[in-house]
Structure formats: C-alpha cells, structure tokens
Scaffold this motif. Structure first.
Motif, PDB file in Angstrom:
ATOM      1  N   GLU A  68       0.845  -1.188   0.000  1.00 14.19           N
ATOM      2  CA  GLU A  68       0.000   0.000   0.000  1.00 14.19           C
ATOM      3  C   GLU A  68       0.883   1.241   0.000  1.00 14.19           C
ATOM      4  O   GLU A  68       2.034   1.194   0.422  1.00 14.19           O
ATOM      5  CB  GLU A  68      -0.941   0.009   1.203  1.00 14.19           C
ATOM      6  N   SER A  69       0.323   2.337  -0.490  1.00  8.50           N
ATOM      7  CA  SER A  69       1.052   3.593  -0.495  1.00  8.50           C
ATOM      8  C   SER A  69       0.338   4.588   0.406  1.00  8.50           C
ATOM      9  O   SER A  69      -0.863   4.486   0.644  1.00  8.50           O
ATOM     10  CB  SER A  69       1.157   4.149  -1.917  1.00  8.50           C
ATOM     11  N   PHE A  70       1.103   5.539   0.916  1.00 10.23           N
ATOM     12  CA  PHE A  70       0.541   6.592   1.752  1.00 10.23           C
ATOM     13  C   PHE A  70       1.422   7.823   1.621  1.00 10.23           C
ATOM     14  O   PHE A  70       2.610   7.719   1.311  1.00 10.23           O
ATOM     15  CB  PHE A  70       0.428   6.143   3.213  1.00 10.23           C
ATOM     16  N   LEU A  71       0.823   8.991   1.819  1.00 12.61           N
ATOM     17  CA  LEU A  71       1.561  10.241   1.707  1.00 12.61           C
ATOM     18  C   LEU A  71       2.360  10.518   2.972  1.00 12.61           C
ATOM     19  O   LEU A  71       1.880  10.292   4.075  1.00 12.61           O
ATOM     20  CB  LEU A  71       0.608  11.412   1.462  1.00 12.61           C
ATOM     21  N   ILE A  72       3.557  11.016   2.779  1.00 15.88           N
ATOM     22  CA  ILE A  72       4.377  11.464   3.895  1.00 15.88           C
ATOM     23  C   ILE A  72       3.811  12.808   4.339  1.00 15.88           C
ATOM     24  O   ILE A  72       3.496  13.658   3.508  1.00 15.88           O
ATOM     25  CB  ILE A  72       5.846  11.625   3.464  1.00 15.88           C
ATOM     26  N   ASN A  73       3.689  12.998   5.609  1.00 12.01           N
ATOM     27  CA  ASN A  73       3.127  14.206   6.215  1.00 12.01           C
ATOM     28  C   ASN A  73       3.264  15.465   5.370  1.00 12.01           C
ATOM     29  O   ASN A  73       4.182  16.244   5.544  1.00 12.01           O
ATOM     30  CB  ASN A  73       3.766  14.470   7.584  1.00 12.01           C
ATOM     31  N   GLY A  74       2.329  15.659   4.467  1.00 12.82           N
ATOM     32  CA  GLY A  74       2.255  16.886   3.692  1.00 12.82           C
ATOM     33  C   GLY A  74       3.382  17.116   2.701  1.00 12.82           C
ATOM     34  O   GLY A  74       3.424  18.157   2.053  1.00 12.82           O
ATOM     35  N   ALA A  75       4.300  16.182   2.577  1.00 10.39           N
ATOM     36  CA  ALA A  75       5.436  16.386   1.680  1.00 10.39           C
ATOM     37  C   ALA A  75       5.081  16.110   0.222  1.00 10.39           C
ATOM     38  O   ALA A  75       5.842  16.439  -0.664  1.00 10.39           O
ATOM     39  CB  ALA A  75       6.609  15.496   2.104  1.00 10.39           C
ATOM     40  N   GLY A  76       3.919  15.493  -0.004  1.00 10.14           N
ATOM     41  CA  GLY A  76       3.524  15.178  -1.364  1.00 10.14           C
ATOM     42  C   GLY A  76       4.284  14.015  -1.972  1.00 10.14           C
ATOM     43  O   GLY A  76       4.217  13.779  -3.167  1.00 10.14           O
ATOM     44  N   ARG A  77       5.028  13.285  -1.140  1.00 13.35           N
ATOM     45  CA  ARG A  77       5.763  12.115  -1.625  1.00 13.35           C
ATOM     46  C   ARG A  77       5.140  10.858  -1.053  1.00 13.35           C
ATOM     47  O   ARG A  77       4.747  10.819   0.102  1.00 13.35           O
ATOM     48  CB  ARG A  77       7.233  12.200  -1.203  1.00 13.35           C
ATOM     49  N   LEU A  78       5.088   9.828  -1.877  1.00 15.91           N
ATOM     50  CA  LEU A  78       4.507   8.562  -1.444  1.00 15.91           C
ATOM     51  C   LEU A  78       5.539   7.668  -0.801  1.00 15.91           C
ATOM     52  O   LEU A  78       6.691   7.587  -1.234  1.00 15.91           O
ATOM     53  CB  LEU A  78       3.912   7.808  -2.640  1.00 15.91           C
ATOM     54  N   ARG A  79       5.093   6.980   0.220  1.00 17.66           N
ATOM     55  CA  ARG A  79       5.844   5.870   0.809  1.00 17.66           C
ATOM     56  C   ARG A  79       5.054   4.602   0.510  1.00 17.66           C
ATOM     57  O   ARG A  79       3.846   4.642   0.364  1.00 17.66           O
ATOM     58  CB  ARG A  79       5.980   6.027   2.323  1.00 17.66           C
ATOM     59  N   TYR A  80       5.773   3.507   0.461  1.00 17.50           N
ATOM     60  CA  TYR A  80       5.166   2.206   0.217  1.00 17.50           C
ATOM     61  C   TYR A  80       5.477   1.306   1.397  1.00 17.50           C
ATOM     62  O   TYR A  80       6.571   1.360   1.957  1.00 17.50           O
ATOM     63  CB  TYR A  80       5.695   1.602  -1.077  1.00 17.50           C
TER      64      TYR A  80
END
Length: 87
Positions: A68-80
């Motif tokens: 699954e992917s999720f956004l890093i706290n407001g950074a606009g970058r995805l983590r998996y």
C-alpha cells in the motif's frame, strides 16, 4: 514461451521479491527513491524517467494488493509498505 521471456519473468519475480523483503525490514515504509537506492537500481543522473523500474514494480504490487502507499506528512511524496494485517 521463449527463453528470453522466461528469463525476463524470472528476473521480474526476483525483483518483486527483493522489494517485498526490503519492505518487511522497513515497516515504516520507504519511498521509491529509497527502494531504488537500497536495491542498487537507482537510475543514472540526467535520465528523464527517474527510477522507473522500481516505480513500475511498486505499482504492480500495489494494484495486486500486496503493498500500500501513503503520503508522507504533507510532503507530497509517497511511501510504500506492506499492508497491515487485520486480525
């Protein structure tokens, strides 16, 4: 299936496994850049499609529900990360 296709599918299977193993060791999740760097697959500088190989693998696994992917706290970058197991 040709020998070339067989080799490509085997290689893809190994890359997918490497991504899953890396994410098992990093439950907080990782970005595409972090994954590419950790696996030695980072694109050369100046290439138009940065880390496209790992991005493609991540999207395949995500579409299959294996991560699954999720956004890093407001950074606009995805983590998996691997999906959280609900018991």
């Amino acid at each position: 299936m040709s020998e070339a296709q067989d080799a490509a599918l085997h290689g893809l299977s190994l890359l997918r496994k490497a991504v899953r193993l890396l994410l098992e060791d990093n439950p907080q999740g990782l970005t595409n850049v972090e994954i590419a760097r950790a696996l030695g697959l980072e694109s050369p500088r100046g290439t138009a499609q940065k880390n496209y190989l790992t991005w493609t693998i991540l999207k395949q696994l995500e579409n299959e529900g294996k991560l699954e992917s999720f956004l890093i706290n407001g950074a606009g970058r995805l983590r998996y990360r691997l999906p959280k197991v609900v018991s």
